[in-house]
Scaffold this motif. Sequence first.
Motif, short mmCIF file in Angstrom:
data_model
loop_
_atom_site.label_atom_id
_atom_site.label_comp_id
_atom_site.label_asym_id
_atom_site.label_seq_id
_atom_site.Cartn_x
_atom_site.Cartn_y
_atom_site.Cartn_z
N SER A 64 -2.09 6.16 -5.95
CA SER A 64 -2.99 5.28 -5.21
C SER A 64 -3.71 4.27 -6.10
O SER A 64 -4.26 3.28 -5.62
N GLU A 65 -3.71 4.49 -7.42
CA GLU A 65 -4.38 3.51 -8.30
C GLU A 65 -3.53 2.25 -8.53
O GLU A 65 -4.03 1.25 -9.04
N LEU A 66 -2.25 2.30 -8.15
CA LEU A 66 -1.39 1.12 -8.32
C LEU A 66 -1.12 0.44 -6.99
O LEU A 66 -0.97 1.12 -5.96
N PRO A 67 -1.03 -0.92 -6.96
CA PRO A 67 -0.56 -1.58 -5.74
C PRO A 67 0.86 -1.08 -5.43
O PRO A 67 1.63 -0.78 -6.37
N LEU A 68 1.20 -1.00 -4.15
CA LEU A 68 2.47 -0.40 -3.74
C LEU A 68 3.68 -1.16 -4.32
O LEU A 68 4.67 -0.55 -4.70
N HIS A 69 3.58 -2.49 -4.41
CA HIS A 69 4.75 -3.25 -4.88
C HIS A 69 5.12 -2.89 -6.33
O HIS A 69 6.28 -2.99 -6.70
N TYR A 123 -1.53 8.00 0.37
CA TYR A 123 -1.77 6.82 -0.48
C TYR A 123 -2.87 5.94 0.12
O TYR A 123 -3.75 5.45 -0.59
N TYR A 124 -2.80 5.73 1.44
CA TYR A 124 -3.73 4.79 2.11
C TYR A 124 -5.11 5.41 2.30
O TYR A 124 -6.11 4.69 2.30
N SER A 125 -5.16 6.73 2.45
CA SER A 125 -6.47 7.40 2.55
C SER A 125 -7.18 7.29 1.21
O SER A 125 -8.38 6.99 1.14
N GLN A 126 -6.42 7.51 0.13
CA GLN A 126 -7.03 7.49 -1.20
C GLN A 126 -7.39 6.07 -1.65
O GLN A 126 -8.44 5.85 -2.25
N ARG A 127 -6.53 5.10 -1.33
CA ARG A 127 -6.76 3.74 -1.86
C ARG A 127 -7.69 2.92 -0.97
O ARG A 127 -8.47 2.12 -1.47
N LEU A 158 10.43 -7.38 -2.11
CA LEU A 158 9.15 -7.11 -2.79
C LEU A 158 8.06 -8.08 -2.36
O LEU A 158 6.87 -7.76 -2.43
N MET A 159 8.45 -9.27 -1.88
CA MET A 159 7.45 -10.21 -1.36
C MET A 159 6.74 -9.61 -0.14
O MET A 159 5.53 -9.72 0.01
N TRP A 160 7.53 -8.95 0.71
CA TRP A 160 6.94 -8.31 1.89
C TRP A 160 5.98 -7.20 1.48
O TRP A 160 4.89 -7.06 2.04
N VAL A 161 6.39 -6.39 0.48
CA VAL A 161 5.52 -5.29 0.03
C VAL A 161 4.24 -5.85 -0.60
O VAL A 161 3.14 -5.38 -0.32
N LYS A 162 4.39 -6.89 -1.42
CA LYS A 162 3.22 -7.48 -2.08
C LYS A 162 2.29 -8.12 -1.05
O LYS A 162 1.06 -8.08 -1.19
N ALA A 163 2.87 -8.70 0.01
CA ALA A 163 2.05 -9.28 1.09
C ALA A 163 1.22 -8.20 1.77
O ALA A 163 0.06 -8.43 2.12
#
Length: 417
Positions: free
Chosen positions: A98-103, A242-246, A47-52
């Motif tokens: 898309s409204e939430l961070p991926l992690h 997700y990335y287009s929307q966010r 999850l550290m990688w995802v949060k990064a």
Amino acid sequence: LKVIAIDEQLRVIYEDNVHFDKDLPEFKTQGGVYIHSDRLTITSPVLMWVKALDMILEKMKSSGFNFSQVRALSGAGQQHGSVYWKKGSIQILKNAPSELPLHQSLKGCFSVSNSPIWMDSSTASQCRELEKAVGGAQHLASVTGSRAYERFTGNQIAKIYSQNPEVYKQTERISLVSSFAASLFLGTYAPIDYSDGSGMNLLQIWEKAWSKSCLDACAPGLEEKLGCPVPSHSVLGPISPYYSQRYGFSPDCKIVAFTGDNPASLAGMRLQEGDIAISLGTSDTLFLWIQEPTPALEGHILCNPVDSQTYMALLCFKNGSLMRERIRDDCASGSWDEFSKALSSTVAGNSGNLGFYFDVMEITPEAVGIHRFNRDNQKVPRFPKEVEIRALIEGQFMAKRIHAEKLGYKVCKYDEI
């Protein structure tokens, strides 16, 4: 985690990074890793990688980076690390809001929360079992490009399966760090590429397919969990919505297969057949483009990321810059200028004097100690300072050439070096 954006002329237009220890202190890593109490098991929190990734994209967004201009995206991940996706995770990955961070969306997606990485050396028994199962270390090297190594993914999977079969059973997909990062952008499981896949002790480097005997020796039903490997330059598909929307990425932005850091270095250095690149670090690493490899017990043969029909060889020498610094301190008063002058004062070939310098147990070859020989091939206890300096440098580079030739490298005549 580093990001770099380049234009069509390869000019750098944006660069940034996230430092795991400093920027994500909540994970309490040291050097981005956890060193476990046995000192052999070394992992990183997935999850550290995802949060990064969330963090670096937010930094780009707040700096005004124009994501809609990005036509294609690829990357490299540390070779040999592995990520274990829990059953049902693909749906969460595909439908992340898309409204939430991926992690936040992915926090329950991993059956193994701390990923084994390249520094891990806790799988000695699995390595022995794998070599035994396939007919010995040399046979394993001939099939997969390397003898069994503790950090290699097949052995890491075998350890997880033997110690916790329930966790293995709950895992629907196993990614390398590179294909994991590609999966985050793709919104579905990205395939493992040939180059990074050849650092697993599982891929037949000639056929570019998983070795059934290696898979069976590690864990049951493994092929399904790995997916089909692909060439390292494959276009995997468009970026996840997700990335287009966010962030405003174009829906047409292509995701190209990610690869390992070592193959990416060969591609980034633009090596061609006959070229050698040497990284002079704490460990010295040598990598080269090779046409007809001869896999050996020392070193690694990987599939070439630029040309799937050819190969790259990788050799690692542990006694690198620290060894050179010690001889500099002993023989040149700690000064590189004095070291260089002493080196220049002796002739190439060192009048027949030769030395092997291993302060710590070497990887290639497995040897330790300082060994000096004079022109008559007699072992001697010491050399004059300037002879010592040349013996060190010539010995280190001769070793690199000899071991490269063992792996199939042929010295060619060059117009440029």
